[in-house]
Design a protein around this motif. Structure first.
Motif, PDB file in Angstrom:
ATOM      1  N   GLN A   5     -11.281   3.376  -1.068  1.00  0.00           N
ATOM      2  CA  GLN A   5     -10.171   3.134  -2.095  1.00  0.00           C
ATOM      3  C   GLN A   5     -10.486   2.806  -3.560  1.00  0.00           C
ATOM      4  N   ALA A   6     -12.046   2.728  -3.731  1.00  0.00           N
ATOM      5  CA  ALA A   6     -12.350   2.582  -5.108  1.00  0.00           C
ATOM      6  C   ALA A   6     -12.543   4.090  -5.482  1.00  0.00           C
ATOM      7  N   LEU A   7     -12.678   5.097  -4.614  1.00  0.00           N
ATOM      8  CA  LEU A   7     -12.709   6.584  -5.322  1.00  0.00           C
ATOM      9  C   LEU A   7     -11.265   6.955  -5.359  1.00  0.00           C
ATOM     10  N   GLY A   8     -10.105   5.976  -5.260  1.00  0.00           N
ATOM     11  CA  GLY A   8      -8.838   6.534  -5.452  1.00  0.00           C
ATOM     12  C   GLY A   8      -8.331   7.101  -4.176  1.00  0.00           C
ATOM     13  N   LEU A   9      -9.139   7.091  -3.123  1.00  0.00           N
ATOM     14  CA  LEU A   9      -8.591   7.586  -1.622  1.00  0.00           C
ATOM     15  C   LEU A   9      -7.743   6.766  -0.866  1.00  0.00           C
ATOM     16  N   LYS A  10      -6.905   7.325  -0.269  1.00  0.00           N
ATOM     17  CA  LYS A  10      -5.872   6.642   0.302  1.00  0.00           C
ATOM     18  C   LYS A  10      -6.284   6.456   2.077  1.00  0.00           C
TER      19      LYS A  10
END
Length: 397
Positions: free
Chosen positions: A285-290
């Motif tokens: 999530q810190a990488l913007g992944l869902k």
């Protein structure tokens, strides 16, 4: 740089070194006193690993063999059964039950979601002979509410509950006997950290009684034959002897995690998976992944949606080519849409941080978009740091 092959798939999983040594050095015939002693000890230890007083069977097959046996031994053609499915392995229950002539009713949830207890309650009538469900749907990374389902099933006098816990055991806390699970199924290549080839199941007295009246055909997967043989310290047919040696070593490893207590080691193994999964979710999530199964995430693995415009096959390929790390693609219709990183069994802090550091590079490479290096690792480290106040057992080799 030098590349080390590393498995991050939800089965097969990395093999604990003691099990590798045990397999390599094993040379024992299966109809001898020495092997009977090993067989008997492993069966007793498996009760502690599963957390049950019920008899445990170990079969030379993949986990699907125990799944098939849990249909053929407990049902007759025409029996009404309820299959709860939210992924590819739930659909396997459906197909197995149909193959043995059951009248199958299916309760479905969307891939990545979990099951509605209200819908289960509505469909669970007294004529349902058995309910089949996964603990963890490893095709989607979702975890189901086995305790809640078991409570509903126990309200029916003659309905059996069968749980595919192949990726659930060792990653989820179960009270098998207290919840009233009639058959609990596991597989060797999961949290027990040895190669594929053994399926095991704990079977309740209610289920043994059902076998006396069930009329579906069975031969190799006849649980009654295996129970009778196990009482003499043997298997009904030729066992996978070297895998038994590995299983004994793996159980000793889990016992070591519990400082000599196998049940405590099982709890530590579950906690280890839970923490690695929490770290991985935070890093992704810190990488913007869902997350794919955000509402009910499993500890056995984390399913992550591929970034918009990126086929997850490219992510899997980049992990393999750049880092010799094997992660799992989506299955069936989910292929290309998600990838899965495992946490069950022989994974530790450094494995988790390492795969997240690799993930940062992989996402930058396949997406062509800038990535803040260290973001995923930092998020995971923060989760780990918060956990240090809890009492955790070390994973020793």
């Amino acid at each position: 740089m030098l590349l080390k092959n590393r498995l991050f798939t939800p089965g097969p999983t990395p093999i604990v070194p003691a099990a590798q040594t045990a397999m390599a050095s094993f040379a024992m015939h299966h109809r001898t006193a020495d092997f009977r002693a090993l067989y008997t000890r492993v069966l007793a230890d498996m009760k502690d690993f599963i957390g049950t007083r019920n008899d445990v069977l170990i079969l030379a097959s993949s986990g699907t063999g125990a799944m098939e046996g849990s249909v053929s031994n407990l049902t007759s053609p025409g029996d009404r059964v309820l299959v709860l499915t939210a992924g590819k392995f739930g659909e396997r229950w459906r197909d197995l039950a149909k193959a043995f002539g059951c009248a199958v009713e299916v309760i479905s949830a969307a891939y990545g979601e979990t099951l509605s207890l209200d819908e289960v309650r509505q469909k669970l009538t007294p004529d349902v002979r058995a309910v089949y469900v996964q603990a963890t749907e490893s095709s989607t990374g979702a975890r189901h509410d086995v305790k809640g389902i078991a409570k509903l099933v126990r309200a029916q006098d003659d309905t059996l509950l069968v749980v595919d816990a192949i990726t659930g055991l060792g990653t989820t806390h179960f009270d098998v006997d207290g919840w009233g699970i009639d058959v609990t199924i596991g597989g060797s290549q999961k949290a027990l950290m040895i190669p594929p080839g053994l399926a095991y199941c704990a079977v309740s007295e209610r289920a043994w009684k059902r076998m006396e009246t069930a009329k579906s055909p069975r031969y190799y997967f006849d649980f009654r034959k295996e129970r009778k043989a196990a009482a003499k310290g043997e298997s009904a047919y030729t066992p996978a002897t070297s895998l038994f040696a590995a299983l004994g070593a793996a159980l000793d490893f889990v016992r070591q995690m519990g400082k000599g207590d196998l049940a405590a080691g099982r709890e530590a193994l579950v906690n280890n998976a839970e923490l690695a999964a929490e770290m991985t979710r935070a890093g992704a999530q810190a990488l913007g992944l869902k997350l794919f199964a955000a509402s009910a995430p499993a500890a056995a693995l984390t399913a992550i949606q591929s970034p918009t415009g990126v086929d997850s096959s490219a992510i899997v390929k980049e992990f393999r080519e750049s880092f010799a790390a094997v992660v799992a693609n989506g299955q069936g219709e989910m292929k290309g849409k998600l990838f899965r990183i495992a946490h069950l069994g022989y994974y530790d802090y450094l494995d988790t941080v390492g795969i997240l550091a690799a993930l940062e590079h992989v996402i930058a490479s396949v997406s062509g978009r800038p990535v803040q290096y260290g973001a995923a690792v930092r998020a995971a480290q923060e989760v780990y740091a918060r956990s240090l106040g809890e009492k955790r057992q070390p994973v020793g080799a």
